[in-house]
Design an enzyme around this catalytic site. Structure first.
Site, mmCIF file in Angstrom:
data_model
loop_
_atom_site.group_PDB
_atom_site.id
_atom_site.type_symbol
_atom_site.label_atom_id
_atom_site.label_comp_id
_atom_site.label_asym_id
_atom_site.label_seq_id
_atom_site.Cartn_x
_atom_site.Cartn_y
_atom_site.Cartn_z
ATOM 1 N N SER A 142 0.856 -1.184 0.000
ATOM 2 C CA SER A 142 0.000 0.000 0.000
ATOM 3 C C SER A 142 0.891 1.233 0.000
ATOM 4 O O SER A 142 2.039 1.192 0.464
ATOM 5 C CB SER A 142 -0.895 0.012 1.250
ATOM 6 N N TYR A 155 -2.583 -0.165 10.348
ATOM 7 C CA TYR A 155 -2.563 -0.599 8.947
ATOM 8 C C TYR A 155 -1.227 -0.248 8.295
ATOM 9 O O TYR A 155 -0.615 -1.073 7.607
ATOM 10 C CB TYR A 155 -3.720 0.049 8.194
#
Length: 257
Positions: A142, A155
């Site tokens: 990501s 995250y």
């Protein structure tokens, strides 16, 4: 170009969203796809779509965070398939929160799936790839691994780990003909986004969707099939000179924001 004919690909989290798009496109490019998901019903839905299009697939239920379960599942796949050519570590979960609003349970849950899940699946397949003389591991990372994102503490921590695990796998198994790369998307329009908007902004879904889309420099979210197209390239023979790399597919988020 970008043929995956005669290759077997295991794709985790392939029951929906990006994972489903990757599974569908890999099958269209000729691969046999082991469609792996926590929920058998979701995995079977993706496998059924592939088979309806004339492709080859099998649904597999697997909790990637359970080491013993992952080992048993991959051993069973290995008995059915002569080679395991490609592993796409796509399964993952998200979390919204800062350092102070993230609980210990939140952190453990994110680690269990996003970090340990990648470890479990990669470890289960690497020895097979070493024995057969090569293979490809592709990890879903990501842009959170490369830049600060608000309210994404846990995250971002897990995606930073995905990035460095990618480098380590690529380095350690370079001499064995195993390539390992990762893809770093920005916001992608998946069922997760729709569910988040419905829960968080009931009655304002369209307005908030437009706002989130406009936050991307390119002016929209990515579509899952756009991520899948990059995945096909990186797992194909045409990308044979690429390993140990992180590919942003971010609509300009990292450098143009």
């Amino acid at each position: 170009m970008f043929s995956l004919a005669h290759k077997t690909a295991v794709i985790t989290g392939a029951g929906s969203g990006i994972g489903q798009a990757i599974a569908l496109l890999f099958a269209r490019q000729g691969a046999h796809v082991e469609v792996m998901d926590l929920h058998m019903e979701s995995a079977q839905d993706t496998a059924d779509q592939i088979i309806a299009e004339g492709g080859s697939a099998r649904a597999v239920a697997c909790d990637v965070g359970d080491h013993a379960h992952v080992k048993a599942v991959f051993e069973e796949i290995g008995l059915r398939r002569p080679r395991l050519d490609i592993l796409v570590n796509n399964a993952g979960i998200a979390h919204i929160g800062t350092l102070l609003t993230t609980t210990e349970a939140d952190l453990d849950r994110l680690y269990q799936i996003n970090v340990k899940g990648l470890f479990n699946c990669s470890q289960a397949v690497i020895s097979r790839m070493v024995t057969q003389g090569g293979g490809v591991v592709l990890n879903m990372c990501s842009i959170a691994a490369d830049m600060g994102l608000a309210d994404r503490f846990a995250y971002s921590m897990t995606k930073g780990a995905v990035l460095t695990m990618t480098y380590s796998i690529a380095k350690d198994y370079l001499a064995h003909g195993i390539r390992c790369n990762c893809i770093s998307p920005a916001r992608v329009h998946t069922p997760f986004v729709d569910g988040y908007l419905a829960r968080t902004y009931p009655g304002q879904e369209a307005e908030m969707f437009a706002k989130l889309s406009a936050a991307q420099p390119i002016g929209r979210m990515a579509q899952p099939m756009e991520i899948a197209s990059l995945a096909v390239y990186l797992c194909s023979d045409e990308a044979g000179f690429i390993t140990g790399s992180a590919y942003p597919i971010d609509g300009g988020a990292i450098h143009l924001r």
